[in-house]
Write an enzyme that holds these catalytic residues in place. Sequence first.
Site, mmCIF file in Angstrom:
data_model
loop_
_atom_site.group_PDB
_atom_site.id
_atom_site.type_symbol
_atom_site.label_atom_id
_atom_site.label_comp_id
_atom_site.label_asym_id
_atom_site.label_seq_id
_atom_site.Cartn_x
_atom_site.Cartn_y
_atom_site.Cartn_z
ATOM 1 N N TRP A 52 26.379 18.521 -32.290
ATOM 2 C CA TRP A 52 26.071 19.751 -31.552
ATOM 3 C C TRP A 52 24.640 20.213 -31.762
ATOM 4 O O TRP A 52 24.155 21.076 -31.058
ATOM 5 C CB TRP A 52 27.032 20.885 -31.981
ATOM 6 C CG TRP A 52 27.093 21.070 -33.465
ATOM 7 C CD1 TRP A 52 28.040 20.559 -34.316
ATOM 8 C CD2 TRP A 52 26.157 21.770 -34.305
ATOM 9 N NE1 TRP A 52 27.754 20.886 -35.622
ATOM 10 C CE2 TRP A 52 26.597 21.634 -35.649
ATOM 11 C CE3 TRP A 52 24.986 22.489 -34.055
ATOM 12 C CZ2 TRP A 52 25.913 22.197 -36.727
ATOM 13 C CZ3 TRP A 52 24.305 23.046 -35.134
ATOM 14 C CH2 TRP A 52 24.764 22.900 -36.446
ATOM 15 N N ARG A 71 18.885 9.658 -26.547
ATOM 16 C CA ARG A 71 18.403 8.649 -27.499
ATOM 17 C C ARG A 71 19.347 7.437 -27.526
ATOM 18 O O ARG A 71 18.961 6.358 -27.941
ATOM 19 C CB ARG A 71 18.344 9.316 -28.880
ATOM 20 C CG ARG A 71 17.357 8.737 -29.815
ATOM 21 C CD ARG A 71 17.058 9.662 -30.960
ATOM 22 N NE ARG A 71 18.119 9.731 -31.943
ATOM 23 C CZ ARG A 71 17.977 10.290 -33.152
ATOM 24 N NH1 ARG A 71 16.822 10.830 -33.500
ATOM 25 N NH2 ARG A 71 18.958 10.335 -33.995
ATOM 26 N N LYS A 93 31.151 10.728 -25.961
ATOM 27 C CA LYS A 93 31.880 11.931 -26.353
ATOM 28 C C LYS A 93 30.898 12.918 -26.987
ATOM 29 O O LYS A 93 30.428 12.692 -28.107
ATOM 30 C CB LYS A 93 32.984 11.594 -27.363
ATOM 31 C CG LYS A 93 33.947 12.758 -27.557
ATOM 32 C CD LYS A 93 34.536 12.835 -28.934
ATOM 33 C CE LYS A 93 33.648 13.481 -29.938
ATOM 34 N NZ LYS A 93 33.274 14.884 -29.684
ATOM 35 N N GLU A 127 23.603 7.293 -37.337
ATOM 36 C CA GLU A 127 22.547 8.267 -37.643
ATOM 37 C C GLU A 127 23.234 9.428 -38.342
ATOM 38 O O GLU A 127 23.851 10.272 -37.688
ATOM 39 C CB GLU A 127 21.855 8.730 -36.355
ATOM 40 C CG GLU A 127 21.112 7.631 -35.617
ATOM 41 C CD GLU A 127 19.817 7.200 -36.296
ATOM 42 O OE1 GLU A 127 19.364 7.893 -37.240
ATOM 43 O OE2 GLU A 127 19.263 6.159 -35.907
ATOM 44 N N LEU A 128 23.155 9.465 -39.661
ATOM 45 C CA LEU A 128 24.014 10.378 -40.426
ATOM 46 C C LEU A 128 23.218 11.505 -41.074
ATOM 47 O O LEU A 128 22.095 11.796 -40.670
ATOM 48 C CB LEU A 128 24.802 9.559 -41.459
ATOM 49 C CG LEU A 128 25.558 8.351 -40.863
ATOM 50 C CD1 LEU A 128 26.277 7.559 -41.955
ATOM 51 C CD2 LEU A 128 26.527 8.771 -39.775
ATOM 52 N N CYS A 179 19.075 17.256 -39.095
ATOM 53 C CA CYS A 179 19.235 16.226 -40.126
ATOM 54 C C CYS A 179 17.915 15.995 -40.843
ATOM 55 O O CYS A 179 17.892 15.567 -41.994
ATOM 56 C CB CYS A 179 19.724 14.931 -39.493
ATOM 57 S SG CYS A 179 18.675 14.402 -38.137
ATOM 58 N N GLU A 194 23.568 19.287 -47.538
ATOM 59 C CA GLU A 194 22.736 19.782 -46.429
ATOM 60 C C GLU A 194 22.945 21.286 -46.295
ATOM 61 O O GLU A 194 24.083 21.730 -46.134
ATOM 62 C CB GLU A 194 23.164 19.114 -45.120
ATOM 63 C CG GLU A 194 22.700 17.701 -44.961
ATOM 64 C CD GLU A 194 23.075 17.137 -43.587
ATOM 65 O OE1 GLU A 194 24.284 16.990 -43.323
ATOM 66 O OE2 GLU A 194 22.172 16.851 -42.792
HETATM 67 P P1 NAP Z 1 30.189 15.815 -37.274
HETATM 68 O O1 NAP Z 1 31.184 16.827 -37.656
HETATM 69 O O2 NAP Z 1 30.175 14.528 -38.002
HETATM 70 O O3 NAP Z 1 30.423 15.557 -35.710
HETATM 71 C C1 NAP Z 1 29.591 14.708 -34.954
HETATM 72 C C2 NAP Z 1 30.366 14.205 -33.764
HETATM 73 O O4 NAP Z 1 31.461 13.421 -34.225
HETATM 74 C C3 NAP Z 1 30.976 15.302 -32.892
HETATM 75 O O5 NAP Z 1 30.968 14.875 -31.569
HETATM 76 C C4 NAP Z 1 32.401 15.369 -33.435
HETATM 77 O O6 NAP Z 1 33.337 15.880 -32.519
HETATM 78 C C5 NAP Z 1 32.660 13.904 -33.677
HETATM 79 N N1 NAP Z 1 33.756 13.638 -34.590
HETATM 80 C C6 NAP Z 1 34.189 14.388 -35.623
HETATM 81 N N2 NAP Z 1 35.246 13.775 -36.223
HETATM 82 C C7 NAP Z 1 35.464 12.615 -35.530
HETATM 83 C C8 NAP Z 1 36.412 11.565 -35.645
HETATM 84 N N3 NAP Z 1 37.347 11.551 -36.601
HETATM 85 N N4 NAP Z 1 36.356 10.550 -34.763
HETATM 86 C C9 NAP Z 1 35.429 10.529 -33.790
HETATM 87 N N5 NAP Z 1 34.503 11.502 -33.631
HETATM 88 C C10 NAP Z 1 34.514 12.536 -34.494
HETATM 89 O O7 NAP Z 1 28.705 16.373 -37.355
HETATM 90 P P2 NAP Z 1 28.141 17.722 -36.730
HETATM 91 O O8 NAP Z 1 28.550 18.848 -37.603
HETATM 92 O O9 NAP Z 1 28.445 17.796 -35.277
HETATM 93 O O10 NAP Z 1 26.579 17.447 -36.833
HETATM 94 C C11 NAP Z 1 25.850 17.733 -37.958
HETATM 95 C C12 NAP Z 1 25.642 16.463 -38.786
HETATM 96 O O11 NAP Z 1 24.978 15.494 -38.010
HETATM 97 C C13 NAP Z 1 24.747 16.708 -39.977
HETATM 98 O O12 NAP Z 1 25.244 16.011 -41.088
HETATM 99 C C14 NAP Z 1 23.409 16.131 -39.523
HETATM 100 O O13 NAP Z 1 22.563 15.744 -40.567
HETATM 101 C C15 NAP Z 1 23.870 14.968 -38.702
HETATM 102 N N6 NAP Z 1 22.823 14.545 -37.758
HETATM 103 C C16 NAP Z 1 22.170 13.369 -37.994
HETATM 104 C C17 NAP Z 1 21.151 12.966 -37.151
HETATM 105 C C18 NAP Z 1 20.407 11.704 -37.405
HETATM 106 O O14 NAP Z 1 19.705 11.272 -36.503
HETATM 107 N N7 NAP Z 1 20.522 11.073 -38.569
HETATM 108 C C19 NAP Z 1 20.811 13.767 -36.058
HETATM 109 C C20 NAP Z 1 21.492 14.955 -35.831
HETATM 110 C C21 NAP Z 1 22.515 15.330 -36.701
HETATM 111 P P3 NAP Z 1 33.723 17.459 -32.560
HETATM 112 O O15 NAP Z 1 32.571 18.140 -31.991
HETATM 113 O O16 NAP Z 1 34.914 17.583 -31.730
HETATM 114 O O17 NAP Z 1 33.977 17.796 -34.001
#
Ligand code: NAP
Length: 497
Positions: free
Chosen positions: A168, A177, A192, A268-269, A302, A399
Amino acid sequence: MTNSAVTSSSSADEARVVDAVPTGLFIGGTWRPATSGATLTVDDPATGKALCEVADAAPEDGMDALAAAVAAQPSFAAMPPRERGEILRRAYELMMERIDDLALLMTLEMGKPLAESRGEISYAAEFFRWFAEEAVRIDGGYATAPNGTSRFLVQKQPVGVCLLITPWNFPMAMGTRKIGPAIAAGCAMVLKPAAQTPLSMHALAAILAESGLPGGVLNLVTTSDAGGVMEPLIRDGRARKLSFTGSTPVGRKLLEQAADKVLRTSMELGGNAPFLVFDDADLDKAVDGAMLAKMRNMGEACTAANRFLVHRSVADAFADKLTERMSALSVGRGTDDGVDVGPLVDAKGRDKVADLVKDAVDRGAAVRIGGEPVDGPGYFYRPTVLTGVPLEARLTAEEIFGPVAAISVFDTEDEAVAAANDTEFGLVSYLYTENVTRALRVSERLESGMVGLNTGLVSNPAAPFGGIKQSGLGREGGSVGIEEYLETKYVAIGFGG
Ligand code: NAP
């Protein structure tokens, strides 16, 4: 293309951009409701109020999307690279023409100030321009075997159907990207978006269709049941690649699922960026960089500087200057004029920031400014500077994802590098020094995929973005970005004789 820097919006504009977004699932080139008729609500984090309803996919909708991508794959792979590039180029132009509306939509669903949303739309569109140019530069090779009796033909082919999952915090750029290189390489896909911010991807799917992307190449499944919808697709075996941007815990789970059918993966975590300021740094430049690395996206990045490690001899001066800059920031709804810091994405995100700050203060950190949420509707947290943060505080390991600058001190270069590397993450590190030898020496020693050397911003579509350690696998952007969507095929040619 528009150049006007819009900094505030009217409620009529807000209603118009939300009403213009298609709210269905986009499957096989058609917008349609979820099979069950279910919808999910998208909220404005600045008010906590609902913006609109969008279709909420169930597992059977996900399977329909996969089938549509599988059906589209052969003909899309055969489309001339120039045509694939031109689709991306048209989509780039349309995004830039509509930057004001797309920025407003993003601010409404995610909260960041309009100026930052405009920056993200432009950054996101640049991925399409970059990969439009890369589509026609996919290379191969022809070589003579060392013993001279055969020839090697090396060809790059699209990986096949891709599953893309985005977070998000950058609702548009994290999508382009992945979509950009997938289209450039000739891959159909199921995407998704995050359930909290799907509208940017819905608007983008419409732009890509308008740009000539054939039906079935991009399928969009927004859902409140991420695991339930995506796991069957990952385990199905017809998709050949999974590209995920999000948190490390979810990434680990997805890697396990992808192992079932040995999918190619890009991960990308999460990050935990150290920001090192040496005694020979230009402190004004370091503070400029700190503001960017910390406050971009309200700290919800991130790449956000999570730990400021400052040489003891300049720590007070650095903290004073940073505090002065942070206290000048105005907090408010991202749609309002003059706002620098918008809301955090939800109550959970804001409460986590509050918990981490409390933990640091309980362990002895001092609050220079901020240190508390803002009362009222929406999920706001005050820009905060903490000094004397002990390295055992939770926020040095997790984080923060909020507007909190946590400053700790070091005495020696070895101590600084050891503290910087003392994390399971390895996405980006920042380093400020005017000593060129130290700059190169410390850059080499930092365990991260990217280093910001005397700069607080590393993201660039033409550069390879990605992390090491538990920050991920693979790179997005740059000339390597398209490789993640290509397989290398080698044909051994016997010459007889
Ligand atoms: P997240 O909770 O891991 O969710 C990311 C995506 O994965 C969302 O679309 C989420 O759907 C989905 N998801 C969650 N559980 C899943 C499952 N069991 N199976 C399949 N998909 C699933 O992360 P976030 O809170 O949205 O984003 C913040 C994180 O992203 C931070 O840790 C940040 O550092 C990282 N990030 C990394 C980068 C990079 O380039 N390294 C860039 C941006 C962000 P829902 O929305 O429905 O939960």
